[in-house]
Design a protein around this motif. Structure first.
Motif, PDB file in Angstrom:
ATOM      1  N   GLN A 169      31.927  -2.857 -26.370  1.00  0.00           N
ATOM      2  CA  GLN A 169      30.767  -3.260 -25.573  1.00  0.00           C
ATOM      3  C   GLN A 169      29.583  -2.377 -25.983  1.00  0.00           C
ATOM      4  O   GLN A 169      29.715  -1.144 -26.050  1.00  0.00           O
ATOM      5  CB  GLN A 169      31.027  -3.100 -24.067  1.00  0.00           C
ATOM      6  N   ILE A 170      28.449  -3.011 -26.240  1.00  0.00           N
ATOM      7  CA  ILE A 170      27.243  -2.297 -26.665  1.00  0.00           C
ATOM      8  C   ILE A 170      26.130  -2.643 -25.686  1.00  0.00           C
ATOM      9  O   ILE A 170      25.758  -3.815 -25.546  1.00  0.00           O
ATOM     10  CB  ILE A 170      26.830  -2.716 -28.092  1.00  0.00           C
ATOM     11  N   LEU A 171      25.603  -1.650 -25.003  1.00  0.00           N
ATOM     12  CA  LEU A 171      24.536  -1.871 -24.021  1.00  0.00           C
ATOM     13  C   LEU A 171      23.274  -1.158 -24.508  1.00  0.00           C
ATOM     14  O   LEU A 171      23.277   0.051 -24.739  1.00  0.00           O
ATOM     15  CB  LEU A 171      24.957  -1.349 -22.652  1.00  0.00           C
ATOM     16  N   VAL A 172      22.193  -1.935 -24.651  1.00  0.00           N
ATOM     17  CA  VAL A 172      20.940  -1.442 -25.223  1.00  0.00           C
ATOM     18  C   VAL A 172      19.811  -1.692 -24.231  1.00  0.00           C
ATOM     19  O   VAL A 172      19.813  -2.692 -23.506  1.00  0.00           O
ATOM     20  CB  VAL A 172      20.611  -2.163 -26.548  1.00  0.00           C
ATOM     21  N   VAL A 228      33.884   6.055 -24.372  1.00  0.00           N
ATOM     22  CA  VAL A 228      32.575   6.030 -25.032  1.00  0.00           C
ATOM     23  C   VAL A 228      32.758   6.470 -26.481  1.00  0.00           C
ATOM     24  O   VAL A 228      33.249   7.574 -26.754  1.00  0.00           O
ATOM     25  CB  VAL A 228      31.569   6.958 -24.320  1.00  0.00           C
ATOM     26  N   VAL A 229      32.372   5.605 -27.411  1.00  0.00           N
ATOM     27  CA  VAL A 229      32.498   5.945 -28.827  1.00  0.00           C
ATOM     28  C   VAL A 229      31.173   6.383 -29.436  1.00  0.00           C
ATOM     29  O   VAL A 229      31.147   7.046 -30.471  1.00  0.00           O
ATOM     30  CB  VAL A 229      33.077   4.756 -29.629  1.00  0.00           C
ATOM     31  N   TYR A 230      30.068   6.035 -28.759  1.00  0.00           N
ATOM     32  CA  TYR A 230      28.754   6.470 -29.251  1.00  0.00           C
ATOM     33  C   TYR A 230      27.735   6.310 -28.131  1.00  0.00           C
ATOM     34  O   TYR A 230      27.829   5.397 -27.302  1.00  0.00           O
ATOM     35  CB  TYR A 230      28.306   5.640 -30.461  1.00  0.00           C
ATOM     36  N   GLN A 231      26.767   7.230 -28.103  1.00  0.00           N
ATOM     37  CA  GLN A 231      25.700   7.156 -27.106  1.00  0.00           C
ATOM     38  C   GLN A 231      24.480   7.902 -27.627  1.00  0.00           C
ATOM     39  O   GLN A 231      24.601   8.963 -28.241  1.00  0.00           O
ATOM     40  CB  GLN A 231      26.163   7.780 -25.790  1.00  0.00           C
ATOM     41  N   ASP A 232      23.298   7.307 -27.440  1.00  0.00           N
ATOM     42  CA  ASP A 232      22.059   8.011 -27.723  1.00  0.00           C
ATOM     43  C   ASP A 232      21.039   7.620 -26.649  1.00  0.00           C
ATOM     44  O   ASP A 232      21.411   7.090 -25.603  1.00  0.00           O
ATOM     45  CB  ASP A 232      21.555   7.755 -29.152  1.00  0.00           C
ATOM     46  N   ASP A 233      19.772   7.882 -26.899  1.00  0.00           N
ATOM     47  CA  ASP A 233      18.754   7.609 -25.887  1.00  0.00           C
ATOM     48  C   ASP A 233      18.545   6.126 -25.634  1.00  0.00           C
ATOM     49  O   ASP A 233      17.947   5.754 -24.614  1.00  0.00           O
ATOM     50  CB  ASP A 233      17.415   8.231 -26.309  1.00  0.00           C
ATOM     51  N   HIS A 234      19.001   5.273 -26.542  1.00  0.00           N
ATOM     52  CA  HIS A 234      18.678   3.856 -26.473  1.00  0.00           C
ATOM     53  C   HIS A 234      19.868   2.952 -26.152  1.00  0.00           C
ATOM     54  O   HIS A 234      19.671   1.818 -25.723  1.00  0.00           O
ATOM     55  CB  HIS A 234      18.044   3.398 -27.795  1.00  0.00           C
ATOM     56  N   LEU A 235      21.071   3.432 -26.382  1.00  0.00           N
ATOM     57  CA  LEU A 235      22.226   2.559 -26.186  1.00  0.00           C
ATOM     58  C   LEU A 235      23.488   3.355 -25.960  1.00  0.00           C
ATOM     59  O   LEU A 235      23.535   4.574 -26.180  1.00  0.00           O
ATOM     60  CB  LEU A 235      22.405   1.615 -27.368  1.00  0.00           C
ATOM     61  N   ILE A 236      24.522   2.634 -25.521  1.00  0.00           N
ATOM     62  CA  ILE A 236      25.851   3.217 -25.369  1.00  0.00           C
ATOM     63  C   ILE A 236      26.859   2.195 -25.885  1.00  0.00           C
ATOM     64  O   ILE A 236      26.688   0.986 -25.701  1.00  0.00           O
ATOM     65  CB  ILE A 236      26.122   3.601 -23.900  1.00  0.00           C
TER      66      ILE A 236
END
Length: 239
Positions: free
Chosen positions: A115-118, A97-105
């Motif tokens: 891979q970007i999941l929103v 995981v290189v980034y994660q917030d409330d809306h995406l990973i």
């Protein structure tokens, strides 16, 4: 010693737990609910599971309706629900995981692929939380959501290996990947083998792909429908 943190049971229902039907289980809301909560929980637990795979299970007597709000990822007839496709998109994420917030990973496999999941999760209203079902019916299941807003998503990915990438988008929303909404679009036809086959063939996620040259950064700009989930995959193409 290895200690696993496991949530034993995590219920979603707008109705008392003694009743195993909830009409929103068939809707695309479930896709965003699953993605949102997996993204939120993954740092805090080691194991997550979903109950249950199919609408067929022994605790309740089945109805004759095609979409009756069962807990399964697929219907009694084997029609895949948006919740099923949410797990398909989650399965494409990779190990880092290189980034994660409330809306995406955002994840990477350290092979220059990303891979970007929103998601565009929308909460249902207080009436529904209090088990008031006056504003939901078999054919009107989205009235229980207090907000029905599109989401504008803008992110900038920096320090990406320069080169050509195959960018693939997969999305699930009321227009694509929702068998319940496809059923409504038919005029809510009565169940038949022909209808089941039609829904299995057409209620699938939308998929598009294009080749993009990235020099150092990638700008992500999306407009998402309510309850939509979307996966954007960047696959590095070796010369």
């Amino acid at each position: 010693m290895i200690v696993l943190k496991i949530i034993v049971q995590w219920l979603l229902s707008g109705i008392p737990s003694s009743d195993l039907f909830d009409l929103i289980h068939d809707t695309v809301f479930m896709a965003s609910f699953i993605v949102k909560n997996v993204i939120s929980a993954y740092r805090h637990v080691d194991v997550l599971s979903f109950w249950t795979l199919s609408d067929i299970f022994p605790e309740i007597q089945l109805t004759d309706d095609l979409f009756y709000g069962g807990f399964g990822l697929v219907t009694r007839e084997g029609i895949k629900k948006p919740s099923y496709y949410a797990f398909c998109l989650l399965a494409e994420l990779t190990e880092t995981v290189v980034y994660q917030d409330d809306h995406l990973i955002i994840t990477t496999d350290r092979k220059k692929n990303y891979q970007i999941l929103v998601h565009n999760f929308q909460e249902y209203d207080n009436l529904y939380k209090e088990f008031n079902h006056a504003h939901i019916t078999d054919k009107e299941r989205y009235n229980v959501f207090k907000h029905k807003m599109e989401k504008r998503v803008i992110y900038l990915l920096r320090k990406i290996e320069p080169g050509y990438y195959q960018v693939t988008e997969k999305k699930v929303n009321q227009l694509q990947g929702s068998a319940y909404d496809k059923w409504l679009a038919t005029g809510a036809l009565e169940n038949s083998m022909t209808l089941e086959r039609h829904l299995k063939e057409t209620a699938t996620p939308a998929v598009s792909s294009r080749m993009v040259e990235i020099k150092d950064e990638y700008s992500l700009e999306l407009t998402m429908l309510p309850h939509e989930v979307r996966l954007i995959s960047l696959k590095y193409r070796e010369e």
